[in-house]
Motif scaffolding. Sequence first.
Motif, PDB file in Angstrom:
ATOM      1  N   SER A  73       0.778  -1.172  -0.013  1.00 35.11           N
ATOM      2  CA  SER A  73       0.125  -0.129   0.001  1.00 35.11           C
ATOM      3  C   SER A  73       0.964   1.301   0.012  1.00 35.11           C
ATOM      4  O   SER A  73       0.581   1.949  -0.726  1.00 35.11           O
ATOM      5  N   ALA A  74       1.944   1.201   0.633  1.00 39.39           N
ATOM      6  CA  ALA A  74       3.041   2.561   0.633  1.00 39.39           C
ATOM      7  C   ALA A  74       3.310   2.652  -0.458  1.00 39.39           C
ATOM      8  O   ALA A  74       3.579   3.733  -0.853  1.00 39.39           O
ATOM      9  N   ARG A  75       3.892   1.602  -1.262  1.00 35.56           N
ATOM     10  CA  ARG A  75       4.566   1.480  -2.521  1.00 35.56           C
ATOM     11  C   ARG A  75       3.416   2.032  -3.483  1.00 35.56           C
ATOM     12  O   ARG A  75       3.848   2.605  -4.230  1.00 35.56           O
ATOM     13  N   SER A  76       2.369   1.731  -3.337  1.00 37.55           N
ATOM     14  CA  SER A  76       1.224   2.276  -4.349  1.00 37.55           C
ATOM     15  C   SER A  76       1.056   3.788  -4.365  1.00 37.55           C
ATOM     16  O   SER A  76       1.000   4.721  -5.109  1.00 37.55           O
ATOM     17  N   THR A  77       1.077   4.193  -2.951  1.00 39.04           N
ATOM     18  CA  THR A  77       1.142   5.584  -2.818  1.00 39.04           C
ATOM     19  C   THR A  77       2.241   6.421  -3.222  1.00 39.04           C
ATOM     20  O   THR A  77       2.127   7.532  -3.877  1.00 39.04           O
ATOM     21  N   ALA A  78       3.465   5.993  -3.012  1.00 36.38           N
ATOM     22  CA  ALA A  78       4.727   6.468  -3.462  1.00 36.38           C
ATOM     23  C   ALA A  78       4.724   6.559  -5.199  1.00 36.38           C
ATOM     24  O   ALA A  78       4.877   7.447  -5.804  1.00 36.38           O
ATOM     25  N   ILE A  79       4.021   5.461  -5.757  1.00 32.76           N
ATOM     26  CA  ILE A  79       4.017   5.216  -7.235  1.00 32.76           C
ATOM     27  C   ILE A  79       2.839   6.590  -7.881  1.00 32.76           C
ATOM     28  O   ILE A  79       3.398   7.154  -8.732  1.00 32.76           O
ATOM     29  N   ASN A  80       2.036   6.750  -6.990  1.00 29.95           N
ATOM     30  CA  ASN A  80       1.051   7.614  -7.547  1.00 29.95           C
ATOM     31  C   ASN A  80       1.560   9.258  -7.330  1.00 29.95           C
ATOM     32  O   ASN A  80       1.406  10.042  -8.142  1.00 29.95           O
ATOM     33  N   LYS A  81       2.537   9.434  -6.312  1.00 28.33           N
ATOM     34  CA  LYS A  81       3.463  10.673  -6.336  1.00 28.33           C
ATOM     35  C   LYS A  81       4.113  10.590  -7.508  1.00 28.33           C
ATOM     36  O   LYS A  81       4.380  11.910  -8.208  1.00 28.33           O
ATOM     37  N   GLU A  82       4.628   9.615  -8.008  1.00 30.19           N
ATOM     38  CA  GLU A  82       5.429   9.792  -9.271  1.00 30.19           C
ATOM     39  C   GLU A  82       4.658   9.896 -10.485  1.00 30.19           C
ATOM     40  O   GLU A  82       5.001  10.805 -11.307  1.00 30.19           O
ATOM     41  N   ILE A  83       3.560   9.132 -10.465  1.00 26.96           N
ATOM     42  CA  ILE A  83       2.748   9.671 -11.876  1.00 26.96           C
ATOM     43  C   ILE A  83       2.320  11.064 -11.647  1.00 26.96           C
ATOM     44  O   ILE A  83       2.296  11.517 -12.882  1.00 26.96           O
ATOM     45  N   LYS A  84       2.030  11.666 -10.535  1.00 23.39           N
ATOM     46  CA  LYS A  84       1.504  12.938 -10.674  1.00 23.39           C
ATOM     47  C   LYS A  84       2.538  13.801 -11.042  1.00 23.39           C
ATOM     48  O   LYS A  84       2.356  14.801 -11.812  1.00 23.39           O
ATOM     49  N   ALA A  85       3.903  13.583 -10.566  1.00 24.19           N
ATOM     50  CA  ALA A  85       5.083  14.227 -11.036  1.00 24.19           C
ATOM     51  C   ALA A  85       5.451  14.349 -12.609  1.00 24.19           C
ATOM     52  O   ALA A  85       5.608  15.385 -13.350  1.00 24.19           O
ATOM     53  N   TYR A  86       5.048  12.930 -13.127  1.00 28.37           N
ATOM     54  CA  TYR A  86       5.366  13.055 -14.543  1.00 28.37           C
ATOM     55  C   TYR A  86       4.267  13.785 -15.252  1.00 28.37           C
ATOM     56  O   TYR A  86       4.489  14.185 -16.290  1.00 28.37           O
ATOM     57  N   ASP A  87       3.064  13.581 -14.716  1.00 26.51           N
ATOM     58  CA  ASP A  87       1.834  14.374 -15.315  1.00 26.51           C
ATOM     59  C   ASP A  87       2.162  15.922 -15.460  1.00 26.51           C
ATOM     60  O   ASP A  87       1.906  16.562 -16.633  1.00 26.51           O
ATOM     61  N   GLU A  88       2.561  16.468 -14.405  1.00 25.54           N
ATOM     62  CA  GLU A  88       3.125  18.006 -14.253  1.00 25.54           C
ATOM     63  C   GLU A  88       4.019  18.170 -15.244  1.00 25.54           C
ATOM     64  O   GLU A  88       3.926  19.420 -15.858  1.00 25.54           O
ATOM     65  N   SER A  89       4.925  17.160 -15.259  1.00 24.10           N
ATOM     66  CA  SER A  89       6.405  17.379 -16.200  1.00 24.10           C
ATOM     67  C   SER A  89       5.836  17.403 -17.577  1.00 24.10           C
ATOM     68  O   SER A  89       6.334  18.384 -18.402  1.00 24.10           O
ATOM     69  N   GLU A  90       4.884  16.627 -18.028  1.00 24.58           N
ATOM     70  CA  GLU A  90       4.319  16.478 -19.260  1.00 24.58           C
ATOM     71  C   GLU A  90       3.702  17.631 -19.793  1.00 24.58           C
ATOM     72  O   GLU A  90       3.893  18.198 -21.061  1.00 24.58           O
ATOM     73  N   ASN A  91       2.885  18.378 -18.786  1.00 28.46           N
ATOM     74  CA  ASN A  91       2.333  19.723 -19.125  1.00 28.46           C
ATOM     75  C   ASN A  91       3.271  20.999 -19.419  1.00 28.46           C
ATOM     76  O   ASN A  91       3.042  21.666 -20.327  1.00 28.46           O
ATOM     77  N   GLU A  92       4.473  20.834 -18.778  1.00 27.38           N
ATOM     78  CA  GLU A  92       5.315  21.701 -19.047  1.00 27.38           C
ATOM     79  C   GLU A  92       5.995  21.376 -20.443  1.00 27.38           C
ATOM     80  O   GLU A  92       6.559  22.201 -21.199  1.00 27.38           O
ATOM     81  N   PHE A  93       6.207  20.040 -20.647  1.00 25.85           N
ATOM     82  CA  PHE A  93       6.953  19.602 -21.815  1.00 25.85           C
ATOM     83  C   PHE A  93       6.080  20.099 -23.131  1.00 25.85           C
ATOM     84  O   PHE A  93       6.516  20.305 -24.041  1.00 25.85           O
ATOM     85  N   ASN A  94       4.595  20.330 -23.152  1.00 25.80           N
ATOM     86  CA  ASN A  94       3.935  20.633 -24.127  1.00 25.80           C
ATOM     87  C   ASN A  94       4.301  21.842 -24.693  1.00 25.80           C
ATOM     88  O   ASN A  94       3.975  22.404 -25.813  1.00 25.80           O
ATOM     89  N   LYS A  95       4.546  22.933 -23.553  1.00 26.50           N
ATOM     90  CA  LYS A  95       5.052  24.150 -23.976  1.00 26.50           C
ATOM     91  C   LYS A  95       6.306  24.176 -24.503  1.00 26.50           C
ATOM     92  O   LYS A  95       6.493  24.844 -25.309  1.00 26.50           O
ATOM     93  N   ALA A  96       7.046  23.314 -24.177  1.00 24.29           N
ATOM     94  CA  ALA A  96       8.245  23.051 -24.658  1.00 24.29           C
ATOM     95  C   ALA A  96       8.476  22.681 -26.180  1.00 24.29           C
ATOM     96  O   ALA A  96       9.141  23.547 -27.114  1.00 24.29           O
ATOM     97  N   LYS A  97       7.299  21.874 -26.532  1.00 23.29           N
ATOM     98  CA  LYS A  97       7.362  21.549 -27.887  1.00 23.29           C
ATOM     99  C   LYS A  97       6.500  22.557 -28.912  1.00 23.29           C
ATOM    100  O   LYS A  97       7.189  22.906 -29.982  1.00 23.29           O
ATOM    101  N   ASP A  98       5.974  23.517 -28.125  1.00 23.12           N
ATOM    102  CA  ASP A  98       5.421  24.816 -29.115  1.00 23.12           C
ATOM    103  C   ASP A  98       6.702  25.546 -29.123  1.00 23.12           C
ATOM    104  O   ASP A  98       6.923  26.310 -30.445  1.00 23.12           O
ATOM    105  N   LEU A  99       7.674  25.663 -28.512  1.00 26.50           N
ATOM    106  CA  LEU A  99       8.842  26.388 -28.584  1.00 26.50           C
ATOM    107  C   LEU A  99       9.616  25.803 -29.645  1.00 26.50           C
ATOM    108  O   LEU A  99      10.297  26.780 -30.408  1.00 26.50           O
ATOM    109  N   ALA A 100       9.901  24.602 -29.620  1.00 28.11           N
ATOM    110  CA  ALA A 100      10.613  23.710 -30.702  1.00 28.11           C
ATOM    111  C   ALA A 100      10.138  24.178 -31.842  1.00 28.11           C
ATOM    112  O   ALA A 100      10.844  24.300 -32.881  1.00 28.11           O
ATOM    113  N   SER A 101       8.864  24.059 -32.148  1.00 29.29           N
ATOM    114  CA  SER A 101       8.289  24.220 -33.423  1.00 29.29           C
ATOM    115  C   SER A 101       8.433  25.659 -34.084  1.00 29.29           C
ATOM    116  O   SER A 101       8.420  26.078 -35.310  1.00 29.29           O
TER     117      SER A 101
END
Length: 211
Positions: free
Chosen positions: A85-113
């Motif tokens: 259960s503790a590992r599941s909670t930890a993994i959810n934190k990682e998933i959230k971090a990657y989701d937020e990172s991907e939102n920032e990445f979408n801005k980077a793609k716009d700049l790359a274009s």
Amino acid sequence: MKKLIIAGLSVILLAGCGNKTEQLEKFYTQIDAVNAKEKPVVAVNKELQKLESEKVELFNKISKAKKQDINLINSAATKLVQNASARSTAINKEIKAYDESENEFNKAKDLASEIKDKDQKKEASDLTEALEKKYSQHDGLMTAYQDVLKKENDLFKYLQGKSPETSGVNAKIESLNKSTSAFQKKMTVFNQTMEQVQKESGDIVKLLNNK
């Protein structure tokens, strides 16, 4: 999960860049913002390593126990359920971090274009393609790990029973091993992609430093 951290590099390395690399500089500065969102993953990795070590220790106790030591088996199994259960909670934190990172990445793609210089655009494109692979593979990696956790829970909860049978335990271990193998294969591919991300990032840094 291995994590590449290059946040902050461009702050030092982009100093003195002229207008020729202005668009690439803006892009790579946004990549810093992308990486910053993934910083929580470092703490998650440390937590997972600790929990995985604890899991192994607890399961070894069960493996060495005799069938009549049911109280010891039940107690260790209960702790293993809590560990999962503790590992599941930890993994959810990682998933959230990657989701937020991907939102920032979408801005980077716009700049790359928007980059007009052909060579610079290619370097930015190579990095964005590698990062797109990273996010896609990370999604699959997390799904695979969650499947491992599910199979572990099936096993641990079975071991909490009054009279777990060896045949039942072995069947659940076999199922768990298949999920673990699938996860490890995805992890290998993901780590290779992270190495590619590191290479492409390094290529951009070199280009900026040579201008």
